[in-house]
Design a protein around this motif. Structure first.
Motif, short mmCIF file in Angstrom:
data_model
loop_
_atom_site.label_atom_id
_atom_site.label_comp_id
_atom_site.label_asym_id
_atom_site.label_seq_id
_atom_site.Cartn_x
_atom_site.Cartn_y
_atom_site.Cartn_z
N GLU A 78 0.82 -1.20 0.00
CA GLU A 78 0.00 0.00 0.00
C GLU A 78 0.86 1.26 0.00
OE1 GLU A 78 -3.06 2.42 -0.39
OE2 GLU A 78 -3.18 0.25 -0.49
N ARG A 79 1.94 1.23 0.75
CA ARG A 79 2.85 2.40 0.79
C ARG A 79 3.47 2.66 -0.58
NH1 ARG A 79 3.88 7.27 2.23
NH2 ARG A 79 6.05 7.71 2.55
N ARG A 81 2.25 1.73 -3.49
CA ARG A 81 1.18 2.18 -4.37
C ARG A 81 0.87 3.66 -4.17
NH1 ARG A 81 -2.15 -1.80 -2.48
NH2 ARG A 81 -1.21 -3.69 -3.24
N SER A 82 0.82 4.10 -2.92
CA SER A 82 0.51 5.51 -2.66
C SER A 82 1.63 6.42 -3.16
CB SER A 82 0.27 5.74 -1.17
OG SER A 82 1.46 5.60 -0.43
N GLU A 85 1.23 6.55 -6.99
CA GLU A 85 0.08 7.35 -7.41
C GLU A 85 0.31 8.83 -7.18
OE1 GLU A 85 -3.09 5.67 -5.19
OE2 GLU A 85 -3.18 3.86 -6.42
N ARG A 86 1.01 9.17 -6.13
CA ARG A 86 1.29 10.57 -5.84
C ARG A 86 2.18 11.19 -6.91
NH1 ARG A 86 4.47 11.99 -0.49
NH2 ARG A 86 6.24 11.87 -1.88
#
Length: 100
Positions: A78-79, A81-82, A85-86
């Motif tokens: 998740e980290r 991915r974030s 995406e950022r």
């Protein structure tokens, strides 16, 4: 251990030199740092480096996840991915530079 000793020696040297230079030199250094950090070329270079870091992190995640499979903890996935995406999109960042 050698690196710790070097770090502590540098810290002590910086403290001694800083206390001898006084407040005036501190303010002068602070002003110079502010001018450099507000330079558009420096800001663009920092953003480019951040973007490249996000790209490399995404590629590394894919490579590792292919080899490791589902054994990657969801918090790590998740980290990454974030972060990825950022870094996508044409929106401007806090400095007014584009994320390209």
């Amino acid at each position: 251990m050698r690196y710790r000793l070097t770090f502590v020696a540098g810290l002590a040297l910086g403290y001694v030199l800083g206390t001898r230079a006084g407040r005036e030199r501190y303010e002068q250094l602070k002003k110079s740092l502010r001018e450099v950090s507000q330079n558009p070329a420096v800001r663009n270079t920092v953003e480019s480096a951040a973007q490249q870091g996000r790209d490399v992190a995404g590629k590394a995640f894919h490579t590792v996840s292919e080899k490791v499979g589902d054994r990657v903890p969801e918090s790590v996935a998740e980290r990454v991915r974030s972060l990825r995406e950022r870094g996508q999109g044409d929106a401007e960042d806090d400095w007014g530079t584009s994320n390209t």
